[in-house]
Design a protein around this motif. Sequence first.
Motif, PDB file in Angstrom:
ATOM      1  N   LEU A  23       0.844  -1.193   0.000  1.00 28.68           N
ATOM      2  CA  LEU A  23       0.000   0.000   0.000  1.00 28.68           C
ATOM      3  C   LEU A  23       0.879   1.241   0.000  1.00 28.68           C
ATOM      4  N   TRP A  24       0.446   2.224  -0.761  1.00 33.98           N
ATOM      5  CA  TRP A  24       1.204   3.462  -0.921  1.00 33.98           C
ATOM      6  C   TRP A  24       0.277   4.651  -0.710  1.00 33.98           C
ATOM      7  N   ARG A  25       0.766   5.654   0.000  1.00 38.15           N
ATOM      8  CA  ARG A  25      -0.025   6.856   0.256  1.00 38.15           C
ATOM      9  C   ARG A  25      -0.363   7.586  -1.051  1.00 38.15           C
ATOM     10  N   ARG A  26       0.606   7.648  -1.958  1.00 33.80           N
ATOM     11  CA  ARG A  26       0.414   8.306  -3.254  1.00 33.80           C
ATOM     12  C   ARG A  26       1.007   7.425  -4.344  1.00 33.80           C
ATOM     13  N   LEU A  27       0.427   7.486  -5.519  1.00 37.15           N
ATOM     14  CA  LEU A  27       0.891   6.655  -6.632  1.00 37.15           C
ATOM     15  C   LEU A  27       2.362   6.900  -6.955  1.00 37.15           C
ATOM     16  N   ASP A  28       2.777   8.165  -7.015  1.00 38.50           N
ATOM     17  CA  ASP A  28       4.170   8.418  -7.392  1.00 38.50           C
ATOM     18  C   ASP A  28       5.154   8.056  -6.283  1.00 38.50           C
ATOM     19  N   GLY A  29       4.670   7.708  -5.089  1.00 41.86           N
ATOM     20  CA  GLY A  29       5.542   7.233  -4.023  1.00 41.86           C
ATOM     21  C   GLY A  29       6.214   5.911  -4.364  1.00 41.86           C
TER      22      GLY A  29
END
Length: 125
Positions: A54-60
């Motif tokens: 899981l990622w807070r933001r896609l570009d992370g």
Amino acid sequence: MVITRFECHGLARLFLVLAMHVRIKREVRRVAKDFLGATTVVLWRERVVLSISLWRRLDGVYDMGGSNRHIVASRRPARLGISTACGIYTYAGDWRRLMFGTAAEADEPLRPIADDLVHTERSTS
């Protein structure tokens, strides 16, 4: 959410993939500020590992490039005869709208819930 499938074709390779994930997860957590967490699902009979992160933001997700262990490990499956597939799944909207076609609006679950009058009124009604 990123899901990677590892078709290991044997127990030894399956355990190797699991061991790599334990080591890589620690380093990714350290270098990727938008990384929220990861888990693995093992399909024992099929000799398959699903890695779910899981990622807070896609570009992370790009921050994984700062993990030397991840860079090196990403090349190993092909060398070991492990087949892989990977997909990125992004927020598509409120579950009620997606499943039932309602006009429901909701906050995205990986972002802080808006603290506005609507939420306050709901909780006091």
